[in-house]
Motif scaffolding. Sequence first.
Motif, PDB file in Angstrom:
ATOM      1  N   TYR A 191      -8.294  -0.443 -13.420  1.00 29.16           N
ATOM      2  CA  TYR A 191      -8.551   0.573 -12.329  1.00 29.16           C
ATOM      3  C   TYR A 191      -8.362  -0.275 -10.905  1.00 29.16           C
ATOM      4  CZ  TYR A 191     -10.241   4.304  -9.648  1.00 29.16           C
ATOM      5  OH  TYR A 191     -10.196   5.444  -8.572  1.00 29.16           O
ATOM      6  N   LEU A 192      -9.400  -1.173 -10.769  1.00 28.34           N
ATOM      7  CA  LEU A 192      -9.527  -1.733  -9.458  1.00 28.34           C
ATOM      8  C   LEU A 192      -8.411  -2.441  -8.997  1.00 28.34           C
ATOM      9  CD1 LEU A 192     -13.415  -2.852  -9.953  1.00 28.34           C
ATOM     10  CD2 LEU A 192     -12.747  -1.090  -8.464  1.00 28.34           C
ATOM     11  N   THR A 193      -7.622  -3.174  -9.949  1.00 31.49           N
ATOM     12  CA  THR A 193      -6.605  -3.949  -9.777  1.00 31.49           C
ATOM     13  C   THR A 193      -5.663  -2.886  -9.106  1.00 31.49           C
ATOM     14  OG1 THR A 193      -7.187  -5.616 -11.431  1.00 31.49           O
ATOM     15  CG2 THR A 193      -4.997  -5.825 -10.445  1.00 31.49           C
ATOM     16  N   SER A 194      -5.370  -1.803  -9.943  1.00 31.73           N
ATOM     17  CA  SER A 194      -4.287  -0.928  -9.336  1.00 31.73           C
ATOM     18  C   SER A 194      -4.573  -0.190  -8.267  1.00 31.73           C
ATOM     19  CB  SER A 194      -4.446   0.215 -10.554  1.00 31.73           C
ATOM     20  OG  SER A 194      -3.521   1.155 -10.236  1.00 31.73           O
ATOM     21  N   LEU A 195      -5.709  -0.232  -7.614  1.00 32.93           N
ATOM     22  CA  LEU A 195      -6.209   0.045  -6.317  1.00 32.93           C
ATOM     23  C   LEU A 195      -5.572  -0.658  -5.377  1.00 32.93           C
ATOM     24  CD1 LEU A 195      -9.707   2.002  -6.624  1.00 32.93           C
ATOM     25  CD2 LEU A 195      -7.527   2.991  -6.409  1.00 32.93           C
ATOM     26  N   GLY A 200      -1.825   1.628   0.223  1.00 34.98           N
ATOM     27  CA  GLY A 200      -0.762   1.480   1.267  1.00 34.98           C
ATOM     28  C   GLY A 200       0.911   1.549   0.779  1.00 34.98           C
ATOM     29  N   ASN A 201       0.640   1.346  -0.550  1.00 38.72           N
ATOM     30  CA  ASN A 201       2.144   1.438  -1.102  1.00 38.72           C
ATOM     31  C   ASN A 201       2.810   2.878  -1.067  1.00 38.72           C
ATOM     32  OD1 ASN A 201       2.484  -1.319  -0.824  1.00 38.72           O
ATOM     33  ND2 ASN A 201       1.941  -1.557  -3.386  1.00 38.72           N
ATOM     34  N   TYR A 204       4.493   4.038  -6.518  1.00 35.91           N
ATOM     35  CA  TYR A 204       3.293   3.608  -7.286  1.00 35.91           C
ATOM     36  C   TYR A 204       3.699   2.490  -8.251  1.00 35.91           C
ATOM     37  CZ  TYR A 204      -0.377   3.899 -10.972  1.00 35.91           C
ATOM     38  OH  TYR A 204      -1.401   3.502 -11.764  1.00 35.91           O
ATOM     39  N   ILE A 205       2.912   1.549  -8.425  1.00 30.73           N
ATOM     40  CA  ILE A 205       3.335   0.425  -9.305  1.00 30.73           C
ATOM     41  C   ILE A 205       2.115   0.299 -10.443  1.00 30.73           C
ATOM     42  CG2 ILE A 205       3.206  -2.170  -9.454  1.00 30.73           C
ATOM     43  CD1 ILE A 205       3.969  -2.242  -6.634  1.00 30.73           C
ATOM     44  N   ARG A 206       2.679   0.449 -11.652  1.00 30.45           N
ATOM     45  CA  ARG A 206       1.853   0.402 -12.669  1.00 30.45           C
ATOM     46  C   ARG A 206       1.075  -0.964 -13.037  1.00 30.45           C
ATOM     47  NH1 ARG A 206       2.151   1.015 -19.052  1.00 30.45           N
ATOM     48  NH2 ARG A 206       4.119   0.130 -18.541  1.00 30.45           N
ATOM     49  N   VAL A 207      -0.305  -1.157 -13.343  1.00 33.64           N
ATOM     50  CA  VAL A 207      -0.769  -2.257 -13.546  1.00 33.64           C
ATOM     51  C   VAL A 207      -1.397  -2.136 -14.918  1.00 33.64           C
ATOM     52  CG1 VAL A 207      -2.591  -3.942 -12.957  1.00 33.64           C
ATOM     53  CG2 VAL A 207      -1.196  -2.534 -11.114  1.00 33.64           C
ATOM     54  N   VAL A 208      -1.220  -2.869 -15.806  1.00 33.54           N
ATOM     55  CA  VAL A 208      -1.803  -3.341 -17.132  1.00 33.54           C
ATOM     56  C   VAL A 208      -2.748  -4.474 -17.179  1.00 33.54           C
ATOM     57  CG1 VAL A 208      -1.342  -3.156 -19.606  1.00 33.54           C
ATOM     58  CG2 VAL A 208      -0.077  -1.776 -18.277  1.00 33.54           C
TER      59      VAL A 208
END
Length: 281
Positions: A191-195, A200-201, A204-208
């Motif tokens: 979650y923190l990495t996704s934030l 500012g983007n 949305y870029i999905r992070v797993v």
Amino acid sequence: MKVSEKWGTDVDTAVELALQELNASKEEVDIEVLEQPSRGFFGIGSKLALVRVSLNDKEEENKQELAEEIQEISTEDANIDGKKVSEKKVEAKQKTPSQKKKKKSMKNDRHRDDENQISEPVIPEIDMTSLNDLEEDNVAFVFLKGLVEEMGIELNIVGKTDGTDLFFLLEGKDSGTVIGKRGATLDAIQYLTSLVVNKGNGEYIRVVVDAENYRAKREKSLEKLAKRLAEKVVRSRRPFKLEPMNPYERKIIHATLQKDPRVTTKSEGQDPYRRIHIELK
């Protein structure tokens, strides 16, 4: 039987305080008014309301059954590559940051319906060999490296991308620590990495973020839990309420039972207390 007695300026206020302590809804409890409130005479001799709220037998039995199921699932989650992590070690993992609350909570039935509309696995099969290596100066890569260092653990970070989404594997002897109990620490890191990535983007870029293939293992564990609870609902002909789960875990339960002709699922409440009800059709 769990019981809570509370005072309040009125009956509703006292009941609400008791429900919060029992972590239950009005449908799950029996309410007894012990003392009615009184406004007195010009404020003299005023009295508060006193209520006794008890978790009804049906709900308490449900909670006990669920606790047994969750304990079994937790034991499975604590096994990494066939090696059982001791209960003491699992507890120690919780010293890392807890999962953050998501800003957008599911507040209405529209969100509930969205959870049910699932036609593919919640965790799709990802062939990491077909993905491209991620540059180590990528903002997500830099953040994860710094976070791991601050946590004081030894992990190797593998970053991949399909051109849009980002995938990270955390490997090493401390992978159990970074997973946490029921994946709470891993979810928090993701979650923190996704934030960080999406700050500012516009798009949305999905992070797993995964470790020791935990997410696939967790999905299988929840699928087994859903099927066992569905069988209990069919046998007892009584609905069953699961403990509060995050949106990702709720989707797994919905997806598992979506095609079961005997039962139906729905989510009620607001995050982080939103949970699934399994009922007969």
